[in-house]
Design a protein around this motif. Structure first.
Motif, PDB file in Angstrom:
ATOM      1  N   GLY A  31       0.752  -1.220  -0.064  1.00  0.00           N
ATOM      2  CA  GLY A  31       0.041   0.040   0.033  1.00  0.00           C
ATOM      3  C   GLY A  31       0.906   1.337   0.182  1.00  0.00           C
ATOM      4  O   GLY A  31       1.823   1.151   0.942  1.00  0.00           O
ATOM      5  N   LEU A  32       0.418   2.034  -0.875  1.00  0.00           N
ATOM      6  CA  LEU A  32       1.468   3.356  -0.953  1.00  0.00           C
ATOM      7  C   LEU A  32       0.257   4.447  -0.729  1.00  0.00           C
ATOM      8  O   LEU A  32      -0.794   4.668  -1.500  1.00  0.00           O
ATOM      9  N   VAL A  33       0.650   4.978   0.289  1.00  0.00           N
ATOM     10  CA  VAL A  33      -0.317   6.069   1.073  1.00  0.00           C
ATOM     11  C   VAL A  33       0.250   7.514   1.171  1.00  0.00           C
ATOM     12  O   VAL A  33       1.321   7.618   1.265  1.00  0.00           O
TER      13      VAL A  33
ATOM     14  N   VAL B 219       0.655  -2.941  -6.053  1.00  0.00           N
ATOM     15  CA  VAL B 219       0.819  -1.750  -5.595  1.00  0.00           C
ATOM     16  C   VAL B 219      -0.273  -0.771  -5.396  1.00  0.00           C
ATOM     17  O   VAL B 219      -0.731  -0.125  -6.376  1.00  0.00           O
ATOM     18  N   LEU B 220      -0.982  -0.939  -4.344  1.00  0.00           N
ATOM     19  CA  LEU B 220      -2.168  -0.253  -4.286  1.00  0.00           C
ATOM     20  C   LEU B 220      -2.038   1.499  -3.667  1.00  0.00           C
ATOM     21  O   LEU B 220      -1.303   1.722  -2.496  1.00  0.00           O
ATOM     22  N   ILE B 221      -2.348   2.202  -4.554  1.00  0.00           N
ATOM     23  CA  ILE B 221      -2.034   3.774  -4.168  1.00  0.00           C
ATOM     24  C   ILE B 221      -3.284   4.223  -3.600  1.00  0.00           C
ATOM     25  O   ILE B 221      -4.480   4.184  -4.425  1.00  0.00           O
ATOM     26  N   SER B 222      -3.517   5.046  -2.544  1.00  0.00           N
ATOM     27  CA  SER B 222      -4.686   5.542  -2.090  1.00  0.00           C
ATOM     28  C   SER B 222      -4.135   6.576  -1.035  1.00  0.00           C
ATOM     29  O   SER B 222      -3.079   6.574  -0.445  1.00  0.00           O
ATOM     30  N   HIS B 223      -5.150   7.517  -0.696  1.00  0.00           N
ATOM     31  CA  HIS B 223      -4.831   8.634   0.407  1.00  0.00           C
ATOM     32  C   HIS B 223      -5.548   8.057   1.598  1.00  0.00           C
ATOM     33  O   HIS B 223      -5.541   8.642   2.632  1.00  0.00           O
ATOM     34  N   ASP B 224      -6.197   6.638   1.554  1.00  0.00           N
ATOM     35  CA  ASP B 224      -7.130   6.389   2.788  1.00  0.00           C
ATOM     36  C   ASP B 224      -6.308   5.073   3.414  1.00  0.00           C
ATOM     37  O   ASP B 224      -6.328   3.946   2.855  1.00  0.00           O
ATOM     38  N   LEU B 225      -6.018   5.068   4.692  1.00  0.00           N
ATOM     39  CA  LEU B 225      -5.326   4.047   5.329  1.00  0.00           C
ATOM     40  C   LEU B 225      -6.519   3.064   5.385  1.00  0.00           C
ATOM     41  O   LEU B 225      -6.027   1.769   5.619  1.00  0.00           O
ATOM     42  N   ALA B 226      -7.777   3.109   5.641  1.00  0.00           N
ATOM     43  CA  ALA B 226      -8.633   2.032   5.850  1.00  0.00           C
ATOM     44  C   ALA B 226      -8.659   1.208   4.748  1.00  0.00           C
ATOM     45  O   ALA B 226      -8.910   0.176   4.811  1.00  0.00           O
ATOM     46  N   VAL B 227      -8.796   1.878   3.401  1.00  0.00           N
ATOM     47  CA  VAL B 227      -9.016   1.360   2.360  1.00  0.00           C
ATOM     48  C   VAL B 227      -7.678   0.456   2.219  1.00  0.00           C
ATOM     49  O   VAL B 227      -7.996  -0.923   1.739  1.00  0.00           O
ATOM     50  N   VAL B 228      -6.530   0.739   2.323  1.00  0.00           N
ATOM     51  CA  VAL B 228      -5.301   0.071   2.283  1.00  0.00           C
ATOM     52  C   VAL B 228      -5.091  -0.821   3.127  1.00  0.00           C
ATOM     53  O   VAL B 228      -4.714  -1.988   2.772  1.00  0.00           O
ATOM     54  N   GLY B 229      -5.549  -0.645   4.232  1.00  0.00           N
ATOM     55  CA  GLY B 229      -5.396  -1.777   5.541  1.00  0.00           C
ATOM     56  C   GLY B 229      -6.241  -2.979   4.945  1.00  0.00           C
ATOM     57  O   GLY B 229      -6.105  -4.219   5.544  1.00  0.00           O
ATOM     58  N   CYS B 230      -7.380  -2.806   4.198  1.00  0.00           N
ATOM     59  CA  CYS B 230      -8.167  -3.921   3.956  1.00  0.00           C
ATOM     60  C   CYS B 230      -7.542  -5.039   2.718  1.00  0.00           C
ATOM     61  O   CYS B 230      -8.162  -6.141   2.682  1.00  0.00           O
ATOM     62  N   VAL B 231      -6.421  -4.554   2.229  1.00  0.00           N
ATOM     63  CA  VAL B 231      -5.986  -5.362   1.073  1.00  0.00           C
ATOM     64  C   VAL B 231      -4.459  -5.622   1.189  1.00  0.00           C
ATOM     65  O   VAL B 231      -3.905  -6.461   0.854  1.00  0.00           O
ATOM     66  N   SER B 232      -3.820  -4.807   1.694  1.00  0.00           N
ATOM     67  CA  SER B 232      -2.439  -4.620   1.835  1.00  0.00           C
ATOM     68  C   SER B 232      -1.512  -5.592   2.807  1.00  0.00           C
ATOM     69  O   SER B 232      -2.259  -5.757   3.985  1.00  0.00           O
ATOM     70  N   ASP B 233      -0.476  -6.165   2.348  1.00  0.00           N
ATOM     71  CA  ASP B 233       0.704  -6.609   3.476  1.00  0.00           C
ATOM     72  C   ASP B 233       1.422  -5.804   3.923  1.00  0.00           C
ATOM     73  O   ASP B 233       1.681  -5.744   5.160  1.00  0.00           O
ATOM     74  N   ARG B 234       2.014  -5.009   3.260  1.00  0.00           N
ATOM     75  CA  ARG B 234       2.751  -3.934   3.772  1.00  0.00           C
ATOM     76  C   ARG B 234       2.347  -2.449   3.290  1.00  0.00           C
ATOM     77  O   ARG B 234       1.675  -2.384   2.318  1.00  0.00           O
ATOM     78  N   VAL B 235       2.907  -1.522   3.941  1.00  0.00           N
ATOM     79  CA  VAL B 235       2.350  -0.124   3.825  1.00  0.00           C
ATOM     80  C   VAL B 235       3.696   0.896   3.904  1.00  0.00           C
ATOM     81  O   VAL B 235       4.615   0.823   4.723  1.00  0.00           O
TER      82      VAL B 235
ATOM     83  N   LEU C 229      -2.116   0.035  -8.822  1.00  0.00           N
ATOM     84  CA  LEU C 229      -3.748   0.170  -8.669  1.00  0.00           C
ATOM     85  C   LEU C 229      -3.723   1.612  -8.318  1.00  0.00           C
ATOM     86  O   LEU C 229      -3.597   1.956  -6.886  1.00  0.00           O
ATOM     87  N   ASP C 230      -4.107   2.644  -8.990  1.00  0.00           N
ATOM     88  CA  ASP C 230      -4.095   4.138  -8.691  1.00  0.00           C
ATOM     89  C   ASP C 230      -5.092   4.730  -8.104  1.00  0.00           C
ATOM     90  O   ASP C 230      -6.276   4.493  -9.039  1.00  0.00           O
ATOM     91  N   GLU C 231      -5.646   4.861  -6.899  1.00  0.00           N
ATOM     92  CA  GLU C 231      -7.003   5.165  -6.257  1.00  0.00           C
ATOM     93  C   GLU C 231      -8.164   4.273  -6.905  1.00  0.00           C
ATOM     94  O   GLU C 231      -8.994   5.033  -7.460  1.00  0.00           O
ATOM     95  N   PRO C 232      -8.285   3.007  -6.737  1.00  0.00           N
ATOM     96  CA  PRO C 232      -9.173   2.148  -7.409  1.00  0.00           C
ATOM     97  C   PRO C 232     -10.595   2.246  -6.945  1.00  0.00           C
ATOM     98  O   PRO C 232     -11.370   2.206  -7.637  1.00  0.00           O
ATOM     99  N   VAL C 233     -10.701   2.839  -5.792  1.00  0.00           N
ATOM    100  CA  VAL C 233     -11.973   3.207  -5.144  1.00  0.00           C
ATOM    101  C   VAL C 233     -12.162   4.581  -4.570  1.00  0.00           C
ATOM    102  O   VAL C 233     -13.240   4.745  -4.060  1.00  0.00           O
TER     103      VAL C 233
END
Length: 674
Positions: free
Chosen positions: A389-391, A552-568, A521-525
């Motif tokens: 997760g890239l936050v 590599v999940l790109i987001s500004h939302d740590l709640a979203v990233v936390g649902c999918v990511s292994d590392r942040v 994945l650039d801000e997929p949701v």
């Protein structure tokens, strides 16, 4: 409470004509808003929330057919002429529209637009006094450097700044009712926290009544006391927010609660998508509109439309409300064991010291800019089957990093190794073959899909580019549609004929078409309804499990990233300032910026409103004018003299966890402002 409502909506219905028949957007909505209270109106897109408020203020097009009554302090607004309504709007009743950027005039300075709101309703105020008052309002709305910003045009401001300008304009004449339509939609979580804090302050200090229109129950939990849940143009549940959260009586409300990604005490809990989709407003089905998506539906739900009736302490439109179970937060997701400890295998992707400097162009008259340092030595490893997760906030360099890795933008320096081969050393003529292994799902799903191509052609094109025959490409397109949970009937549609969630799924399917090893994945949701967002996040998890693919999940939302990511990895000012296993970063954040991001995630439980979030002051730094030393020091409550002189090195804090801070504090998450 016996106090007379400031706004009373009774049996409001709105119908629009269309080529397919009448569109029943609102059906018999009734709502009461008392002075000094905050009422939330929540539901998915198309549920009728915004149309209800626009109808109340006379802002719908002339062909809309409206019935019922809307009374403000006893005066019926629906029979009023436009002149009389205009005297109320912006004076006693103010509204913040969903898209703050497009709601402001692009050819007028923001200070002039706020001053205009004053002089329209207070013609006795001079231009000079109105301009002075506008600067004061912009400052009160939290706009940094209001004297200077008052001379800016909207395009020179960020979305969060434009939202503050809208708030300043809305409060120009000290109204007693504010209608806020999706006031935080698509904003960074830190900016969202600032806007919500500002609205809460206005409500508390001015006794302002607020109606918040949103799809996110997490946003409502920060502000509202009452909530009305809308579905298919009707209010299906209404009550005190704490009661609705603790004991929802309508299955749709229960579904909305479950669809919000949560962070409870540093633990991520996965959202549960609501099955199915909303019914057509042109051809409404008989009986309960939610029956086709409801796990508690029975035969009578298909025949009789339920009416709002008292259940417990609120009102619910459900035949079987007593059978709806209490809401129980989902179990937290455990961290994946393979993401922990020291790695021994070779990473699939290694980014080493990646930098990017955008050079200014044009002369002084063309607005020459100084060189902008978008990336500063970004480094990370990505392993097979892992999601990183890239936050960070908008402008921190997340998307630039992804594009530099894929060489969609040429980096200024650094190296990118894909399975040991340096991508930076590959000639551009060889990139096409490499890109079948490295793909990206762009942030703007509508803008990234060719509007002149049907879905089948969009999904077949990557296979054709990689050398597949026409029949093979079409077969692959059908497989991709099934993989992302879309029906084959969508294959012949154009992108504009799809919903936002469907376009996101098509964008993901196109990225998966070549069978890549790594997908960015650039801000997929971003900006999706919580129910659609939950479906996309669930899809990402399932697709990853079906193949040993890395994200590599790109987001500004740590709640979203936390649902999918292994590392942040947390980015700020073009630099990775903290990185580690998800559970370590979430439970023991070491960098103050990470602590602020975690603190800004809305807490959906109203019982936890006592938590005081860290509200960051100001905006992220401009890449062309980065602060000396630590780039976060201008917003950091821990900053000391050394922070202005020396850029902090990235230091290890434990196995697979590190941060770039002179004063790291890997203790429990900070929940109170310092």
């Amino acid at each position: 409470m016996t106090e007379a409502p400031i706004l009373e909506i009774d049996d409001l219905s709105v119908t629009f004509p269309s080529a397919d028949g009448p569109v029943q957007a609102v059906r018999g909505v009734s709502l009461r808003v008392r002075a000094g209270t905050v009422v939330g109106l929540v539901g998915e897109s198309g549920s009728g929330k915004s149309v209800t408020m626009l109808a109340a203020l006379g802002l719908l097009p002339p062909d809309a057919v409206i019935s019922g009554s809307v009374r403000y302090r006893g005066r019926d607004l629906l029979p009023m002429g436009q002149r009389e309504l205009a005297r109320l709007r912006g004076d006693r009743i103010a509204m913040i529209f969903q898209d703050p950027v497009s709601s402001l005039s692009p050819i007028r300075r923001v200070g002039q637009q706020v001053a205009e709101a004053i002089r329209i309703h207070r013609p006795e105020v001079t231009r000079a006094d109105a301009a002075t008052r506008a600067v004061e309002l912009l400052g009160a709305a939290g706009l940094p450097h209001p004297h200077r910003r008052a001379s800016d045009y909207p395009h020179q401001l960020s979305a969060g700044m434009c939202q503050r300008v809208m708030l300043a304009s809305a409060m120009a004449n000290d109204p007693d009712l504010l209608i806020a339509d999706e006031p935080t939609s698509a904003l960074d979580v830190t900016i969202q926290a600032q806007v919500l804090d500002l609205m809460a302050t206005m409500h508390r200090t001015r006794g302002l009544a607020i109606v918040v229109v949103t799809h996110d129950l997490g946003v409502l939990a920060q502000l509202a006391k009452e909530v009305a849940v809308m579905y298919a143009g009707r209010v299906v549940e209404h009550g005190e927010l704490a009661d609705v959260y603790r004991r929802p009586r309508h299955p749709y409300t229960l579904g909305l609660l479950g669809a919000v990604p949560r962070l409870d005490d540093g633990l991520a809990t996965p959202p549960t998508p609501i099955a199915g989709s909303s019914p057509s407003p042109v051809h409404p089905r008989p009986g309960c509109a939610f029956a086709t998506r409801c796990p508690h539906a029975e035969a009578d739900c298909d025949d009789v439309d339920p009416v709002l009736r008292p259940i417990g302490d609120g009102l619910t439109a459900c035949h079987h409300a007593e059978a709806v179970p209490p809401y129980e937060p989902p179990v937290s997701l455990p961290g994946r064991a393979q993401a922990r400890g020291h790695r021994t295998e070779r990473p699939v992707l290694s980014v080493v010291g990646l930098t990017k400097v955008f050079q200014g162009r044009g002369g002084a008259r063309l607005g020459r800019h100084e060189p902008a340092q978008a990336l500063s030595g970004a480094s990370f490893d990505l392993f097979d089957g892992e999601t990183l997760g890239l936050v960070g906030e908008s402008g921190c360099g997340k998307s630039t990093l992804a594009r530099c890795v894929l060489r969609l933008i040429e980096p200024t320096g650094g190296h990118v190794l894909f399975r040991g081969e340096d991508i930076m050393a590959i000639k551009r003529t060889r990139l096409r073959g490499l890109r079948r292994h490295l793909q990206i799902m762009f942030q703007d799903s509508a803008g990234s899909l060719d509007p002149r191509m049907r879905v089948s052609a969009i999904l077949a094109e990557p296979s054709v580019v990689q050398g597949a025959s026409g029949p093979q490409a079409r077969a692959r397109a059908g497989e991709l549609l099934e993989m992302v949970g879309l029906g084959i009937d969508l294959a012949h549609r154009f992108p504009h004929e799809l919903s936002g969630g469907e376009r996101q799924r098509v964008g993901l399917a196109r990225a998966l078409a070549p069978g890549p090893d790594v997908v960015f994945l650039d801000e997929p949701v971003s900006a999706l309804d919580v129910s659609v967002q939950a479906g996309v996040l669930d899809l990402l998890r399932r697709v990853r499990e079906d193949a040993n693919r890395s994200y590599v999940l790109i987001s500004h939302d740590l709640a979203v990233v936390g649902c999918v990511s292994d590392r942040v990895a947390v980015m700020y000012g073009g630099r990775i300032v903290e990185m580690g296993d998800r559970d370590d970063v979430y439970r023991w954040p070491a960098h103050p910026y990470t602590q602020a991001l975690l603190s800004a995630v809305p807490v959906i439980d109203p019982a936890r409103r006592h938590r005081i979030p860290i509200v960051l002051n100001g905006e992220p730094p401009d890449a062309g004018h980065l602060p000396t030393g630590c780039r976060f020091r201008t917003r950091c409550w821990k900053a000391q003299d050394v922070c202005a002189v020396r850029d902090p090195p990235f230091v290890d804090l434990g196995p697979a966890h590190g941060a770039a801070c002179h004063f790291p504090d890997a203790s429990s998450p900070v929940t109170t402002a310092t």
